[in-house]
Scaffold this motif. Structure first.
Motif, short mmCIF file in Angstrom:
data_model
loop_
_atom_site.label_atom_id
_atom_site.label_comp_id
_atom_site.label_asym_id
_atom_site.label_seq_id
_atom_site.Cartn_x
_atom_site.Cartn_y
_atom_site.Cartn_z
N PRO A 43 0.84 -1.20 0.00
CA PRO A 43 0.00 0.00 0.00
C PRO A 43 0.87 1.25 0.00
CG PRO A 43 -0.75 -1.58 1.65
CD PRO A 43 0.57 -2.08 1.15
N GLY A 44 0.55 2.19 -0.85
CA GLY A 44 1.30 3.44 -0.89
C GLY A 44 2.17 3.63 -2.10
N VAL A 45 2.31 2.57 -2.92
CA VAL A 45 3.09 2.68 -4.15
C VAL A 45 2.27 2.06 -5.28
CG1 VAL A 45 5.25 2.19 -5.35
CG2 VAL A 45 5.26 2.49 -2.87
N ARG A 46 1.86 2.88 -6.22
CA ARG A 46 1.04 2.39 -7.33
C ARG A 46 1.87 1.54 -8.28
NH1 ARG A 46 -0.45 7.82 -7.07
NH2 ARG A 46 0.88 8.24 -8.87
N SER A 47 1.25 0.49 -8.78
CA SER A 47 1.95 -0.42 -9.68
C SER A 47 2.46 0.30 -10.92
CB SER A 47 1.03 -1.57 -10.09
OG SER A 47 0.67 -2.35 -8.97
N GLU A 48 1.69 1.28 -11.40
CA GLU A 48 2.09 1.97 -12.62
C GLU A 48 3.31 2.86 -12.43
OE1 GLU A 48 -1.75 4.04 -11.09
OE2 GLU A 48 -0.90 2.01 -11.20
N SER A 49 3.70 3.09 -11.18
CA SER A 49 4.90 3.89 -10.91
C SER A 49 6.18 3.07 -10.92
CB SER A 49 4.77 4.59 -9.53
OG SER A 49 3.68 5.49 -9.52
N VAL A 50 6.04 1.73 -10.98
CA VAL A 50 7.19 0.85 -10.88
C VAL A 50 7.29 -0.02 -12.13
CG1 VAL A 50 8.37 -0.89 -9.49
CG2 VAL A 50 6.93 0.83 -8.38
N LEU A 51 8.43 0.03 -12.79
CA LEU A 51 8.66 -0.76 -14.00
C LEU A 51 8.95 -2.22 -13.63
CD1 LEU A 51 10.93 1.83 -15.85
CD2 LEU A 51 8.50 1.40 -16.22
N PRO A 52 8.92 -3.13 -14.61
CA PRO A 52 9.20 -4.54 -14.31
C PRO A 52 10.55 -4.77 -13.63
CG PRO A 52 8.21 -4.35 -16.47
CD PRO A 52 8.45 -2.94 -15.99
N GLY A 53 11.58 -4.06 -14.06
CA GLY A 53 12.87 -4.19 -13.41
C GLY A 53 13.51 -5.55 -13.63
N VAL A 54 14.49 -5.85 -12.76
CA VAL A 54 15.24 -7.09 -12.93
C VAL A 54 15.80 -7.52 -11.57
CG1 VAL A 54 17.46 -5.97 -13.35
CG2 VAL A 54 17.01 -8.22 -14.35
N SER A 55 16.01 -8.81 -11.41
CA SER A 55 16.74 -9.32 -10.26
C SER A 55 18.11 -9.80 -10.73
CB SER A 55 16.00 -10.47 -9.59
OG SER A 55 16.81 -11.08 -8.59
N VAL A 56 19.15 -9.39 -10.03
CA VAL A 56 20.51 -9.85 -10.34
C VAL A 56 21.05 -10.70 -9.20
CG1 VAL A 56 21.09 -7.98 -11.93
CG2 VAL A 56 21.41 -7.64 -9.47
N MET A 57 20.15 -11.22 -8.37
CA MET A 57 20.55 -12.05 -7.24
C MET A 57 21.19 -13.35 -7.73
SD MET A 57 17.34 -11.59 -4.61
CE MET A 57 18.06 -12.68 -3.38
N SER A 58 22.24 -13.74 -7.07
CA SER A 58 22.93 -14.98 -7.42
C SER A 58 22.18 -16.18 -6.83
CB SER A 58 24.36 -14.97 -6.89
OG SER A 58 25.06 -13.83 -7.34
N PRO A 59 21.95 -17.22 -7.61
CA PRO A 59 21.24 -18.40 -7.08
C PRO A 59 22.14 -19.21 -6.15
CG PRO A 59 21.98 -18.82 -9.30
CD PRO A 59 22.29 -17.38 -9.03
#
Length: 366
Positions: A43-59
């Motif tokens: 709550p407090g951050v609209r989905s349209e304000s955030v792009l898909p982005g990416v995860s660079v986390m190492s498995p």
């Protein structure tokens, strides 16, 4: 941490004249990459304000094919930085300073047991952000051990035209270890101030500090990212506000370069009360984007010149017959900050990885 209902943070947006600025520019057209612990839909951050982005986390070694979604955040730090930039103010969240901007979440292992990998992951994330349209890259953390991988990644992003902000750190009362990323040429090192406009005691400081912003009591994610609380935000939060300030300026002047946006923020910053051009606590001063948007202050200057880089003097070159090496030319005076005239604002504890290691001094301008 106290619940949001128990205490209210200072209304820094009113002090910054946000409502008036949004009539001129609200960050629209600007993408801010938040390379951090990810983003969780809250709550407090609209989905349209955030792009898909990416995860660079190492498995994990035993699960080499495991994937991590960028829209998740077990810690809440990246979600807080996102809200500080583009939040809508509902559900206990902060209202973002640049609500029209887009945040590109780049998720690293910050906030997880694998946090030691976050620096190397962040280097990949910075490159991804630069290659995918981020104009501003927000680094509200630091990593000493991965510096040699982060440095070329930052330089690559700058070659793509991105403006990079890095938190100074929150060890001002301890060993005052600074974020090494803030020493890199062109990177804006951000310190924090308290509610009175004074430098925050916990804010790391030194010759790499370039700007400061609010970082005291703010609405942040707490309880393992299960709610909004009021607590100090430190240089992490201050860096998010500095990135948002740049987004506002760039939104109003989309033809400017990263150097020009940085230059006007430096020129219009609320400088030290003693009249000095800068000091090690707040750099050139507190970011005041309203001076750019509402007062039309600040000269963007040359598009391809780093406003923080030392400028050569006009001393004549030595005659060819001279055999002694010429002494290095001193850097010219830095861009002048305007006198401190910003109302009380705040800041304190920052976030991210601990900043161990020896202080390395930036490019410095003199």
């Amino acid at each position: 941490m106290p619940a949001a209902a128990d205490t209210n943070p200072p209304d820094y947006l009113t002090l910054m004249k946000a409502q008036e600025m949004w009539k001129v520019a609200d960050g629209s057209g600007i993408t801010v990459a938040v390379v951090d612990s990810g983003f969780k839909k809250v709550p407090g951050v609209r989905s349209e304000s955030v792009l898909p982005g990416v995860s660079v986390m190492s498995p994990p070694i035993k699960e080499p094919d495991k994937k991590y979604p960028p829209h998740d955040d077990v810690d809440g730090h990246g979600t807080t930085m996102t809200a500080a930039i583009v939040g809508d103010g509902s559900g206990g969240a902060p209202k973002g300073l640049a609500p029209g901007a887009k945040v590109m979440p780049v998720r690293t292992s910050l906030g997880t047991p694998m946090a030691f990998a976050a620096g190397a992951e962040g280097a990949k994330g910075i490159r991804y952000a630069a290659d995918n349209g981020a104009k501003i890259i927000n680094l509200s953390w630091g990593d000493y051990y991965a510096f040699e991988r982060l440095k070329p990644a930052v330089q690559y992003a700058q070659s793509k035209g991105a403006l990079v902000f890095a938190a100074m750190g929150n060890e001002g009362e301890g060993n005052n270890a600074n974020n090494l990323l803030a020493m890199l040429p062109g990177v804006i090192g951000v310190g924090a101030i308290d509610e009175t406009g004074e430098p925050l005691d916990l804010s790391s400081h030194g010759p790499n500090t370039d700007l400061a912003s609010y970082g005291s009591k703010a609405r942040i994610r707490c309880k393992e990212n299960r709610g909004w609380c009021v607590a100090v935000g430190g240089t992490s939060y201050a860096t998010a506000l500095a990135s948002a300030s740049a987004a506002l300026v760039w939104s109003a002047h989309p033809d400017w370069t990263a150097n020009q946006v940085a230059r006007v923020l430096i020129e219009t910053a609320g400088g030290p009360v003693d009249g000095a051009k800068r000091n090690d606590w707040i750099g050139y001063g507190i970011a005041r984007p309203s001076w750019v948007l509402l007062k039309k202050a600040g000269n963007p200057g040359a598009p391809d010149v780093d406003p923080l880089a030392p400028a050569p003097t006009n001393a004549p070159a030595p005659a060819p017959s001279q055999t002694a090496a010429a002494a290095p030319a001193e850097a010219a005076a830095a861009e002048a900050g305007l006198p401190w005239q910003w109302p009380a604002l705040g800041a304190v504890v920052a976030a991210g990885l601990g900043l161990a290691g020896t202080l390395i001094v930036k490019r410095r301008r003199r």
